[in-house]
Motif scaffolding. Structure first.
Motif, PDB file in Angstrom:
ATOM      1  N   HIS A 137      52.294  51.274  66.085  1.00  0.00           N
ATOM      2  CA  HIS A 137      53.739  51.474  65.991  1.00  0.00           C
ATOM      3  C   HIS A 137      54.473  50.249  66.513  1.00  0.00           C
ATOM      4  CE1 HIS A 137      52.106  55.544  66.072  1.00  0.00           C
ATOM      5  NE2 HIS A 137      53.224  55.951  65.490  1.00  0.00           N
ATOM      6  N   LYS A 138      55.611  49.975  65.958  1.00  0.00           N
ATOM      7  CA  LYS A 138      56.487  48.922  66.482  1.00  0.00           C
ATOM      8  C   LYS A 138      57.364  49.527  67.575  1.00  0.00           C
ATOM      9  CE  LYS A 138      56.628  45.811  62.610  1.00  0.00           C
ATOM     10  NZ  LYS A 138      55.899  44.737  63.226  1.00  0.00           N
ATOM     11  N   GLY A 139      57.831  48.683  68.490  1.00  0.00           N
ATOM     12  CA  GLY A 139      58.780  49.126  69.495  1.00  0.00           C
ATOM     13  C   GLY A 139      58.194  49.659  70.786  1.00  0.00           C
ATOM     14  N   VAL A 140      56.898  49.514  70.977  1.00  0.00           N
ATOM     15  CA  VAL A 140      56.274  50.015  72.209  1.00  0.00           C
ATOM     16  C   VAL A 140      56.879  49.340  73.438  1.00  0.00           C
ATOM     17  CG1 VAL A 140      54.112  50.065  73.534  1.00  0.00           C
ATOM     18  CG2 VAL A 140      54.126  50.755  71.120  1.00  0.00           C
ATOM     19  N   ALA A 141      57.024  48.025  73.399  1.00  0.00           N
ATOM     20  CA  ALA A 141      57.581  47.307  74.547  1.00  0.00           C
ATOM     21  C   ALA A 141      59.033  47.700  74.783  1.00  0.00           C
ATOM     22  CB  ALA A 141      57.446  45.805  74.353  1.00  0.00           C
ATOM     23  N   ASP A 142      59.792  47.926  73.706  1.00  0.00           N
ATOM     24  CA  ASP A 142      61.184  48.357  73.853  1.00  0.00           C
ATOM     25  C   ASP A 142      61.255  49.713  74.556  1.00  0.00           C
ATOM     26  OD1 ASP A 142      62.110  46.073  72.524  1.00  0.00           O
ATOM     27  OD2 ASP A 142      62.063  47.073  70.570  1.00  0.00           O
ATOM     28  N   CYS A 143      60.376  50.635  74.169  1.00  0.00           N
ATOM     29  CA  CYS A 143      60.327  51.958  74.822  1.00  0.00           C
ATOM     30  C   CYS A 143      59.964  51.820  76.290  1.00  0.00           C
ATOM     31  CB  CYS A 143      59.331  52.867  74.114  1.00  0.00           C
ATOM     32  SG  CYS A 143      59.860  53.392  72.484  1.00  0.00           S
ATOM     33  N   ALA A 144      58.996  50.947  76.587  1.00  0.00           N
ATOM     34  CA  ALA A 144      58.592  50.729  77.975  1.00  0.00           C
ATOM     35  C   ALA A 144      59.759  50.191  78.795  1.00  0.00           C
ATOM     36  CB  ALA A 144      57.404  49.769  78.031  1.00  0.00           C
ATOM     37  N   LEU A 145      60.469  49.217  78.257  1.00  0.00           N
ATOM     38  CA  LEU A 145      61.592  48.628  78.989  1.00  0.00           C
ATOM     39  C   LEU A 145      62.698  49.660  79.210  1.00  0.00           C
ATOM     40  CD1 LEU A 145      62.944  46.222  80.326  1.00  0.00           C
ATOM     41  CD2 LEU A 145      63.789  45.539  78.054  1.00  0.00           C
ATOM     42  N   GLU A 146      62.993  50.448  78.210  1.00  0.00           N
ATOM     43  CA  GLU A 146      64.015  51.493  78.355  1.00  0.00           C
ATOM     44  C   GLU A 146      63.643  52.446  79.489  1.00  0.00           C
ATOM     45  OE1 GLU A 146      65.861  55.200  75.789  1.00  0.00           O
ATOM     46  OE2 GLU A 146      64.960  53.530  74.695  1.00  0.00           O
ATOM     47  N   TYR A 147      62.382  52.848  79.528  1.00  0.00           N
ATOM     48  CA  TYR A 147      61.917  53.721  80.606  1.00  0.00           C
ATOM     49  C   TYR A 147      62.075  53.029  81.961  1.00  0.00           C
ATOM     50  CZ  TYR A 147      58.886  56.276  83.746  1.00  0.00           C
ATOM     51  OH  TYR A 147      58.397  56.962  84.835  1.00  0.00           O
ATOM     52  N   CYS A 148      61.633  51.777  82.043  1.00  0.00           N
ATOM     53  CA  CYS A 148      61.687  51.054  83.317  1.00  0.00           C
ATOM     54  C   CYS A 148      63.124  50.938  83.828  1.00  0.00           C
ATOM     55  CB  CYS A 148      61.058  49.672  83.156  1.00  0.00           C
ATOM     56  SG  CYS A 148      59.283  49.718  82.823  1.00  0.00           S
ATOM     57  N   LEU A 149      64.057  50.622  82.928  1.00  0.00           N
ATOM     58  CA  LEU A 149      65.452  50.481  83.338  1.00  0.00           C
ATOM     59  C   LEU A 149      66.083  51.826  83.697  1.00  0.00           C
ATOM     60  CD1 LEU A 149      66.643  47.718  80.873  1.00  0.00           C
ATOM     61  CD2 LEU A 149      66.417  47.514  83.366  1.00  0.00           C
ATOM     62  N   SER A 150      65.458  52.919  83.288  1.00  0.00           N
ATOM     63  CA  SER A 150      65.953  54.232  83.710  1.00  0.00           C
ATOM     64  C   SER A 150      65.510  54.545  85.142  1.00  0.00           C
ATOM     65  CB  SER A 150      65.471  55.328  82.753  1.00  0.00           C
ATOM     66  OG  SER A 150      64.115  55.670  82.989  1.00  0.00           O
ATOM     67  N   LYS A 151      64.534  53.787  85.642  1.00  0.00           N
ATOM     68  CA  LYS A 151      63.993  54.020  86.985  1.00  0.00           C
ATOM     69  C   LYS A 151      64.517  53.041  88.026  1.00  0.00           C
ATOM     70  CE  LYS A 151      61.562  57.423  85.599  1.00  0.00           C
ATOM     71  NZ  LYS A 151      62.066  58.756  85.915  1.00  0.00           N
ATOM     72  N   ILE A 152      64.849  51.816  87.588  1.00  0.00           N
ATOM     73  CA  ILE A 152      65.338  50.794  88.518  1.00  0.00           C
ATOM     74  C   ILE A 152      66.173  49.787  87.729  1.00  0.00           C
ATOM     75  CG2 ILE A 152      63.248  49.345  88.356  1.00  0.00           C
ATOM     76  CD1 ILE A 152      63.726  48.990  91.540  1.00  0.00           C
ATOM     77  N   ASN A 153      67.193  49.233  88.365  1.00  0.00           N
ATOM     78  CA  ASN A 153      68.159  48.377  87.677  1.00  0.00           C
ATOM     79  C   ASN A 153      67.680  46.965  87.394  1.00  0.00           C
ATOM     80  OD1 ASN A 153      70.074  50.423  87.575  1.00  0.00           O
ATOM     81  ND2 ASN A 153      70.991  49.824  89.528  1.00  0.00           N
ATOM     82  N   THR A 154      66.657  46.507  88.087  1.00  0.00           N
ATOM     83  CA  THR A 154      66.185  45.133  87.932  1.00  0.00           C
ATOM     84  C   THR A 154      64.700  45.145  87.619  1.00  0.00           C
ATOM     85  OG1 THR A 154      67.863  44.326  89.476  1.00  0.00           O
ATOM     86  CG2 THR A 154      65.974  42.887  89.075  1.00  0.00           C
ATOM     87  N   ILE A 155      64.329  44.383  86.589  1.00  0.00           N
ATOM     88  CA  ILE A 155      62.944  44.311  86.142  1.00  0.00           C
ATOM     89  C   ILE A 155      62.492  42.861  86.163  1.00  0.00           C
ATOM     90  CG2 ILE A 155      61.343  44.717  84.216  1.00  0.00           C
ATOM     91  CD1 ILE A 155      62.485  47.302  85.392  1.00  0.00           C
TER      92      ILE A 155
END
Length: 150
Positions: free
Chosen positions: A88-106
């Protein structure tokens, strides 16, 4: 482990055979990530695993020394061991969205030869901050993203 094997093959085919050389990431490391609750999966609509990543919130000792400069010292999470099953395409985008829902800085780092990851990092709005060095001394390009940058 199959996803990591596929990712290693993909990286080698894309001109990056050294970033995850040898046995990395080792099974015991992945098991430790799972046990610590930092390993996550991205699933498709049918519940099949499309990819995996680690989000580690808190200070990453590898990031303490940088040739360059982090833009600030705010609390952050680090994305490590991100890999796609290639289905599937977009795996990294999904991961980043999740991460930013947990903390403001990545923060994230990658090998200079990892063109697909560098393209995604740039497209996602991360700022290049400098070079860090892994536990074995090999250099990695280091990046930072804050919610306010998006």
């Amino acid at each position: 482990m199959n996803i990591f094997a596929r990712a290693k093959k993909f990286m080698a085919e894309e001109g990056n055979p050294n970033q995850w050389g040898g046995a990395y990431p080792e099974r015991h490391r992945i098991e430790e990530d799972i046990e610590a609750g930092v390993c996550h999966v991205v699933t498709d609509e049918a519940g099949e695993i499309a990819g995996t990543f680690c989000l580690i919130i808190g200070t990453d000792p590898t990031y303490d020394h940088i040739i360059g400069q982090w833009p600030d010292s705010s609390p952050y999470g680090t994305i490590h061991r991100i890999a796609s099953a290639g289905t599937h395409k977009g795996v990294a985008d999904c991961a980043l969205e999740y991460c930013l829902s947990k903390i403001n800085t990545i923060r994230i780092d990658t090998h200079a030869d990892n063109r697909p990851m560098l393209n995604w990092i740039t497209r996602s709005g991360f700022s290049h901050c400098g070079t860090i060095f892994t536990h074995d001394g090999s250099p990695r390009l280091a990046f930072h993203l804050s919610k306010h940058q998006i």
